[in-house]
Design a protein around this motif. Sequence first.
Motif, mmCIF file in Angstrom:
data_model
loop_
_atom_site.group_PDB
_atom_site.id
_atom_site.type_symbol
_atom_site.label_atom_id
_atom_site.label_comp_id
_atom_site.label_asym_id
_atom_site.label_seq_id
_atom_site.Cartn_x
_atom_site.Cartn_y
_atom_site.Cartn_z
ATOM 1 N N GLU A 2 0.828 -1.199 0.000
ATOM 2 C CA GLU A 2 0.000 0.000 0.000
ATOM 3 C C GLU A 2 0.866 1.253 0.000
ATOM 4 O O GLU A 2 0.578 2.218 -0.709
ATOM 5 C CB GLU A 2 -0.946 0.007 1.202
ATOM 6 C CG GLU A 2 -2.033 -1.049 1.141
ATOM 7 C CD GLU A 2 -1.640 -2.376 1.780
ATOM 8 O OE1 GLU A 2 -0.414 -2.677 1.855
ATOM 9 O OE2 GLU A 2 -2.545 -3.113 2.188
ATOM 10 N N ALA A 3 1.932 1.241 0.787
ATOM 11 C CA ALA A 3 2.847 2.391 0.832
ATOM 12 C C ALA A 3 3.466 2.622 -0.543
ATOM 13 O O ALA A 3 3.566 3.773 -1.001
ATOM 14 C CB ALA A 3 3.931 2.169 1.883
ATOM 15 N N GLN A 4 3.847 1.551 -1.211
ATOM 16 C CA GLN A 4 4.441 1.682 -2.545
ATOM 17 C C GLN A 4 3.420 2.209 -3.545
ATOM 18 O O GLN A 4 3.737 3.029 -4.403
ATOM 19 C CB GLN A 4 5.006 0.343 -3.024
ATOM 20 C CG GLN A 4 5.803 0.463 -4.306
ATOM 21 C CD GLN A 4 6.990 1.395 -4.162
ATOM 22 O OE1 GLN A 4 7.833 1.232 -3.284
ATOM 23 N NE2 GLN A 4 7.071 2.411 -5.032
ATOM 24 N N LEU A 50 9.624 2.795 4.526
ATOM 25 C CA LEU A 50 10.031 1.592 3.785
ATOM 26 C C LEU A 50 11.489 1.220 4.072
ATOM 27 O O LEU A 50 11.815 0.049 4.194
ATOM 28 C CB LEU A 50 9.806 1.792 2.279
ATOM 29 C CG LEU A 50 8.343 1.804 1.843
ATOM 30 C CD1 LEU A 50 8.209 2.247 0.393
ATOM 31 C CD2 LEU A 50 7.705 0.431 2.050
ATOM 32 N N GLU A 51 12.345 2.224 4.203
ATOM 33 C CA GLU A 51 13.756 1.952 4.526
ATOM 34 C C GLU A 51 13.898 1.375 5.931
ATOM 35 O O GLU A 51 14.661 0.438 6.144
ATOM 36 C CB GLU A 51 14.580 3.236 4.402
ATOM 37 C CG GLU A 51 14.804 3.680 2.977
ATOM 38 C CD GLU A 51 15.456 5.057 2.891
ATOM 39 O OE1 GLU A 51 16.068 5.518 3.892
ATOM 40 O OE2 GLU A 51 15.344 5.675 1.814
ATOM 41 N N ASP A 52 13.153 1.955 6.884
ATOM 42 C CA ASP A 52 13.251 1.532 8.279
ATOM 43 C C ASP A 52 12.432 0.287 8.586
ATOM 44 O O ASP A 52 12.639 -0.345 9.624
ATOM 45 C CB ASP A 52 12.776 2.644 9.218
ATOM 46 C CG ASP A 52 13.649 3.878 9.152
ATOM 47 O OD1 ASP A 52 14.774 3.794 8.618
ATOM 48 O OD2 ASP A 52 13.190 4.938 9.630
ATOM 49 N N GLY A 53 11.458 -0.002 7.726
ATOM 50 C CA GLY A 53 10.547 -1.119 7.994
ATOM 51 C C GLY A 53 9.547 -0.802 9.105
ATOM 52 O O GLY A 53 8.983 -1.707 9.721
ATOM 53 N N GLN A 54 9.332 0.489 9.365
ATOM 54 C CA GLN A 54 8.429 0.921 10.433
ATOM 55 C C GLN A 54 7.189 1.583 9.840
ATOM 56 O O GLN A 54 7.284 2.341 8.880
ATOM 57 C CB GLN A 54 9.130 1.929 11.347
ATOM 58 C CG GLN A 54 10.316 1.365 12.083
ATOM 59 C CD GLN A 54 9.901 0.351 13.134
ATOM 60 O OE1 GLN A 54 8.902 0.522 13.822
ATOM 61 N NE2 GLN A 54 10.667 -0.724 13.242
ATOM 62 N N ALA A 55 6.056 1.341 10.440
ATOM 63 C CA ALA A 55 4.812 1.970 9.998
ATOM 64 C C ALA A 55 4.890 3.475 10.224
ATOM 65 O O ALA A 55 5.287 3.912 11.314
ATOM 66 C CB ALA A 55 3.626 1.395 10.756
ATOM 67 N N PRO A 56 4.502 4.297 9.220
ATOM 68 C CA PRO A 56 4.526 5.741 9.426
ATOM 69 C C PRO A 56 3.573 6.182 10.532
ATOM 70 O O PRO A 56 3.805 7.197 11.186
ATOM 71 C CB PRO A 56 4.105 6.324 8.069
ATOM 72 C CG PRO A 56 3.654 5.195 7.239
ATOM 73 C CD PRO A 56 4.093 3.926 7.881
#
Length: 193
Positions: free
Chosen positions: A56-58, A122-128
């Motif tokens: 979804e982020a992408q 996406l880089e951190d693998g953490q939900a915004p």
Amino acid sequence: MTGPGERTSESLRIEPLPPELVHEPLNWLFAEHYRHRQLCQLIERVGNATVLLRDEAQEILDFLRHDMPLHVIDEEDDLFPLLRRRCQPADELDAVLGALSAEHRDDLEQARALIAGLQQALEDGQAPGRDRETRRLFTEFALHERRHIALENAVVLPIARLRLTAADLRSLSIRLAARRGVLLDVRGDEAAS
């Protein structure tokens, strides 16, 4: 069959527009506004999630980088100038178009902030959504975008349907199509007129 990281059409959350709709440019713009509402739903979903929704982020990133700037150009370079030429003083559209143009500039600036937040997530693998300020940015962007679209749908497009000529609409179709690499059968369009 899709490879790793590829999305199937079933997993898309923002529907693509059928290319043939470009022959009806005001319907194209209305449908594009529907896609912006889908974007808003997706932004709220990703922005409020406590786990990173990568696909979804992408999809949001792709839309903000490609589709949104194209749509702003469609309106700023094509639709709004046509309306300014065709509208009558009683339409009182100049102030509305001026306000929408200012909002477009703000939208693109806010989109850059969303893009940065999504890239970092996406880089951190953490939900915004884990960061309150980022979550607020996502929510405010969606709210603002919905209001913007509502104004365009309720005021701008109805006046465009009333004021734009067949030649204006043909020109608008050609420019929308060219911007997206869609080939129009101009001879067929001319024969129909």
